[in-house]
Each structure stands twice: as C-alpha cells, then as structure tokens.
Motif scaffolding. Sequence first.
Motif: not given
Lengths: 229, 738
Positions: B36-37, B44-46, B52-53, B59-60
């Motif tokens: 997540x960090x 990962x995504x921009x 949104x991701x 989610x954890x």
Amino acid sequence: MSHSEKKRLLIVDDERQIRKLLRVILETAGYAVWEAETAEMGLSETIHVQPDGIILDLGLPDFDGCEFIQKIREWSNTPILVLSVRNSESDKVKALDLGAEDYLNKPFGSAELLARLRNILRRHTQNTENPVVSFGNVEVNRVARVVHKDGKEIHLTTKEYALLCLLLKNLGKVVTHRQILREIWGEGSEDFTHYLRVHMTHLRQKIEDVPNTPRHLLTDSGVGYRLVE
Amino acid sequence: MTRSITGTAVRETVPDSIIEMADEIELVDITAQDLRERLEEGNVYQGDRAAIASENFFQEPILNALRELALRYTAERVDRQLSSLRHGQTKSGVWQSGERLMVAVDTSPFSTQLVRWARRSASAQDAPWIAVHVMSASPLTPESQAQLDQNLALARELGGEVVLAQSENVPMALVQVAIEHNASQIIIGKPRGNRWRYLISGGDIIDRLLSLAGNINVNVIPPSEEHNKTKPWLVFEPPPASSFHEYSVALAMVAAISFAGLLILDKYYLTIGLFYLLGIVILSLKIGRWPVLFAGFLSAVTWEFLFIPPKFSFRINNTEDWALFVSLLIVAVVVGQLTARIRTQAQDEHNRERRATALFKLTSILSETENLDDALTKAQKQIDETFKAHSAIVFISSTDSKPEIHPASSAKLDNREQTVANWAHSHRRPAGRFTDTLPGSKGFFLPIMRHDVSFGALGVFVPENEILTLQQRDLLDSFTTQIAMVIERFHLRAASERERLLAESERLYRTLHECVSHELRTPLAVITGTIESLANAKDETSRQELSQEIREATQRLNRLVGNLLDQTRLESGALKPKLDWCDPRDLVNAAIKGSEDVLKHHPYEVHLPDDLPPILADFTLTEQAIGNLIVNSALHTPAGTHIYVTAGIDRDGTRAFFTIADDGPGFPQEMKDRLFKKFARGDAAKAGGLGLGLSIVRGFILAQGGDIAIGENPNGGAITTLFLPFQTPDKTVRHESL
C-alpha cells in the motif's frame, strides 16, 4: 587503281570476324573499305570518309542500328545496306522505312552481298533514269507509259502500272509494303496490304511467264517486294 | 478464485497453464502494508488510478487474502517437487493408479470453478483429465454459448482434453463418455433449485447419473455462494420467437372444440373432455411444449366453465368431476412434455442428418474436383451455404508465413483478421470470435491442418447478432479436416508430378545434350576437316568439291541453330504472330526457296490454283512451318522420293490449307503419338536433326489459330496438312481497289 577511283565503303559492325570477312570480300571486289566498331565511331567515320555506301549491322553495342540510320539520314543520302538475322522482320522493315536501301540476312553469301551492293550503289550513280527499261522479256516505256511483253503490248491498270514503275525505280532493291502503299495509295493507307496482294497477283499474271512461281516480281518474306532482272 | 476475494475481475493475468509449465516459480513477497505504501508513492499505478486502486482492490484484507493464496500455491508446488524427488520420479511419470478424471461442463459460470477444481484434483493425483460437455438439440442463447466457450477454453488451457457429446439424456451421455475414455471419476456440479422440472424430465441428473455410473466415482461439487445466487430459484426461460403463432393455434384449437361442443354435444360433457384431450394430443404434434401446456390449462378451465355442471361457473360439485378435471390437466402436461421431448429428439436426429448430408456433400464435391482451386472454390461455396456465412481460406506459406487469401473467399480479411488467421495456423488451434484467443475479431478461424501440418486457416464470418453453435463449429471442424485432406492430396499429387517432371527433364537434358553435341559437332567437324584439306587441295575440281562440303555443313548448322532459336521463342511465350494479308503462293515459293539446299535429290511438284485469294497469316511463321515440313520430307525419305506441295481454300471456305506430301516410307509407326514432341526423332532418322521440326511447325501454326493434321497416302508416304483460319476480306475493299 588509286583509292580515289574506287568506291568507298564503310562497315559498321562490332564483330571483328564479320568485318574481316567483309573486308576480304569487298577488297577482292575492288572496293576501298573502312571499318567502325560502334555506331558512334561509324558516325564520325561517315563524316570523315564520306563513303559511297555503308554496310550496317543492326545489333550494335552502343546504340540501336535504326537510330544510326535516323541520324545519318538527317544530313546524308549515303545508301545503307543493313545486315540482319532471320526472324527480325520488324527490325528490317523499320530500318528500311527509316531510309536504309536494302537488307541482307546473316549468314549471307558473298555473291549475294556484292549483287545487293551493286544495286544500291547504282541507283545513286544513275540519277538520270533511262525512260525505256527492260527486264527479262518485258520492256517498259515510261514516256509512252506502255508495257510490252515478248513484243506484245499488255494492258495494265493505273495502279498496276504505278506499282511496276515504283519497283522498277528501285530495281533489284526491296521496297517495303508500307513504302508501296504510301507511294501509290497515299498517306494513311499503309494498313491496306490486302489491296497490294490482289494487285500484285494481277500484275504477276500479266507479266510473269509462270505467275505462281514468279521470276521477276519477287516477295521478300514479311518485308516487301523486289523487282529483279 | 481471486474474483471471489476481491469482487473484481483481474485482467492482468497469466494463464494457469503457464504457471503449471514454469520450471521454477519465484515468489515476490511483500507485506500488505508495504504494498500500500508503494502504491501511494506511485510505483504501481499513476495518478487517479492509484487512488482508485487503493480504495478498491488494494484494501488490506484483500491483499492479505491474495498473499495467502500465492504463498499457499507456491508451498503446494514446493511440496509436490519435494515428494517427487523423494520418490525418485519426475512429474511426467505415468499415472499409476489408473485414475482419470472427467469433469462435466455446462453453460454456467460455476463450471469454471469445476474445471479448476478438476485440474487441481487431477494434478494432485497425477492423473490426466477430460472435460465433457453434453450438447442438446435446443439452441443456446448467445450468453450461455459464450460462457460455455469460455469454460471449455479454460479446460483446454489447463491441459484438459475437451470432449463433446450430443444427447438429450445428459447422465447417460456422461457415463458413456466416461466409459469410452476410461475415466474413473466424474466430477459434476450440484444443480441449483427448480427441482420440479426433474419430475417431468425423469429425475435429478445426479440421481440418474449415480444410478447409471456403476463403479465410476461421482464427485458432486456444490456451487459456491456466489454462483448459487446468480440464478433465481425458478428459471423462466423466455419462450422461443415463433411461439406467438403457436399460442394462437393452441387458442384456436381450444376455441374450436369448445364451440363444437356447445353446438353439438352440449349434454355429454365427458365426451367433450375426451375431445379436449384429443385436441391437446394433436396440438402437441405441431407446437412446442409451452403452448401445449397453455392449451392444456385453457382446455381444463374452459371445459370446467362451459361444460361441467353447473355450467358457466367455476364450481365443481362432485368428486368425480374434480378427478376428471385434474386428470385432464395432468394428461395435458404429460402429453405436452412427452411429445415435446420426442420432437426435440426428432429435430436432433434431423439436425444430425442435415450435418451428415452437408458433410457428405462436401466430401463428394471435394473428391470429384480435378484441381485444388476448383475444390476450394466449391468448398467455400458449400460452407457459405451451410452456415449462411461468409468464409475465407487463407494459405500461409511455411517459409515466409505470408498469408495468401484464396480468391474465391467471400469474406474480406483486414490486417487484424489476417493476424488471427496466422495465429490459428501457427498454434494449430481455433482463434477469433467464440474462442478465448482474440475473441474481439469478427471471424472464427480454424487451422486447416492434417497430421500436425497446418496449411493455413479457414475463417468463417457470421453476422454480429448470430452465433455459431457448438454443433456448427463441430461440423465446421469436420469441413476443415476435409479441406485439409484435399489440400494434402493435391500437394502429394503435385509432389509426385514434380518428381515425374524432374525425371522427365533429366531425360530431356540427356537427350538434348547428346543430340545437340552430336548435331552441332558433326558439321563443325566436317568444316574443320575440309578447311584443312582445302589448304592442301591442288586442283580446282577438288577445291570446288570441298567448298561444297563446307557449304552444306554450314547450311545444316544454320538450320539447327534456327530451330533451336525458334523452339526457344515458342517456349518463352514471346511468340506473337503478326497477321497480315499474304499470298499463299508467295508463302510456298519462299518456303521452297529456303529449303532448296536439301531438295537437290528430291524432285518436287508444286500445285497452286490460279485463283488463290490472299489469306491472313504471319508470313515468316507460316513460311517457316511449310519450309520445315519440306525439309522434313526431304531429310527423312530416300533420295529420289517425290515431294508434293499444294495450297488452297477448303470447300466450306473457312480454312486455308497447305499440304506437303511425299511417296516415301511414311511416318515410322513407333513415332506416331509423339511426333509433335520436342526432341522426338524417328529411330531410323538417318539425317540427324534435333527432332524439333514438327514441334516448331505445330507451335507456329497453333499460335496463328490454325491446326495441323498428319496422315498417310493410300499408296504410302506421309501427308502433312496445315490449316489456317480463312476469311474473305471485306467485299467493298475488293471493288474499290479494282
């Protein structure tokens, strides 16, 4: 005999052996001979030598023989005898229509070569044409416009007479279909070879002893007609 | 599985089979927190997508669940590797228990789960597995078809063998396939809800399967929560399109019976009941099951209302009438179901027969055609007709993989479609629409292959709103096999033809080599020898004689070279006759003049009619043709043989002819059928020559639209006649010119 009295001939051919052969035949026959290997050299030799006649091979390394004829004809009437191979009728006709005087198929015999040469050179020496000409048992009086065979007058139509006179004027020399048609039927009728065949048949029937195997009014395969004595 | 955890479908996936095939798996592990960090840092995504991701997928709890999945999978694999090491055998070792799994696949999404389950179970037992789908005759909706395709594709991808069976009796078909394929275990999903249907169709599939299965284990997998929810308890299948008409028929029938009943048999309501039944039976022969049910209900209700006393009310007074009413209902339902089933089976049979007929037709068409092009053209036409589609056959060359579309193809292929074709060809698997490979394309492509060699692909294009059913695709598969067989047949034929030609050309080469070297060297030897003696010759006579020798040798050489050149001209296709008006006498004379050197010892006669009209011909070609024939006559007959040449126009005035005849020995018997072949020479050909003469003559004459005929004089000797088309020139020309 000094060179100045001899007739001068220029050979334009890229084959050394042919030039050599021609030289032997022609010099034996009493001509003075010059040689050129390419069309370009042929042109400059023509200017320098001012030959009485040119023997030209159609397949030259630098440019096409027909082109050579065109260039020569721009400024000179020097008679040209074309050497060509069998099966190239269209090339021969093209060369003749462009102004070459006659052609000879390779391989050729020396007698034939010399006869052809005499024909094309004579035309240029006999500028004043004799009004009465005879060949075989036929006599043509071009002033009176009468034709006699074996002493008897034969009647020719206008076209037949014109055809005969045209061939007579080029005695011994081939005249292409195109040249005949243009001369006698006028511009634009070059494709009506059928007329020509019919008239030639009639002319032969009147002039030849055996019309089916003519002796004087000869056909040159795919090229034209030729009147021989 | 991932989907059930995350609630979204993941698109960035690797096929399971790839993971199966991988030699080594390296797990990149990271705690959910760290991931997540990284996501927040934008690794990962921009931009927005990261946000949104992180709210949806990342989610954890979800990440933790996925991590567990990945770890467990890897652990399972490591465990397997360890155990195989321990037993000293690799995974590819044959399955020893004799286990083979079979999974039943239907049109529900649940089947994908079943397929995966089967794969896992099979790999745990180290057993092969197959996926079976039992097709029924009733058509599937596009959605179910798509789902089914997906299910089967998954099975293929996971390494299962896919088997299709066709039957209305699913359990029976499953057991049959299991027995045929030696399966020891059947895996089937537990059906959902609507059990009442089984009352009609003869019981629960599972029950029937269990009773039929014998010693085959049946493994029933209950659907997961998710899949159970997707379908309602009672599935109401929308009635087929044609049914409105059928309902009207049902209504009309009931109305007619009711009306007739009211008119005639008012009193005998029991009889009328029987008539209603009769009506239902008749209807069931003509219309579908729902309209029959409808008619049943309607009949029961109408009967009750109109005829059962008390009339015109929905009351029934006595038990007997109640029983009658209920039986009528039940009979209607049962009859409807039974006839419907029989009709489906009949329809099924009919379809099967139609497919068989189509296949038979294709096979017979293909076996009848003489060339491949024709065969493919007809095959494509047949495909277009059978499937009401457009099709294209794409050949893909094995050397440069350049696609070449057969010209008879009715479908146009753009670059994209060609790529799909290429894929199907190179992977030897169907691709395009209805498959899991490039499903977005418009066409469905099948590789045209035989014995693992693919020649290209067959593309079939059905309109956007239509689908190819599994049966149709199955049929198409058979079609493709037939096409592949035909291509293979022609390839083999072409190969043997090439072989034959090669042998032929080798033979020709040898003949040519021998002939040419002999024919060219002989005159050359004569010339060389003679020239030497010429130099030493003393008297004039011998010199003359020697020169004559040289002349003859050169003439022979010249003729030879001429023939070789002519033959080349003919073969190069550069021969373009220039037709012009020619005097046939000129042609004959020129030909004779050209062959004078060989005619010295052959007296010849020429007969030419005086009134020969000009003919249209190529002067040089015709002259040479006649000349060749004269030379042939002179060279192949003893000295002193007469040669006759004639020409004329034949009686009906359509052809000009030239005849060359002699009174020699005629054509050698053994030469007759190969006279016109190149390098064909009579064995006794004393005069030599390359045997090109007649072949050239024929070529020259055919090129002018003419013909050649060969025969024999009644009193011996050969006759050859050349024919050329003849037409009288325009009459007006003649008049004008004379």
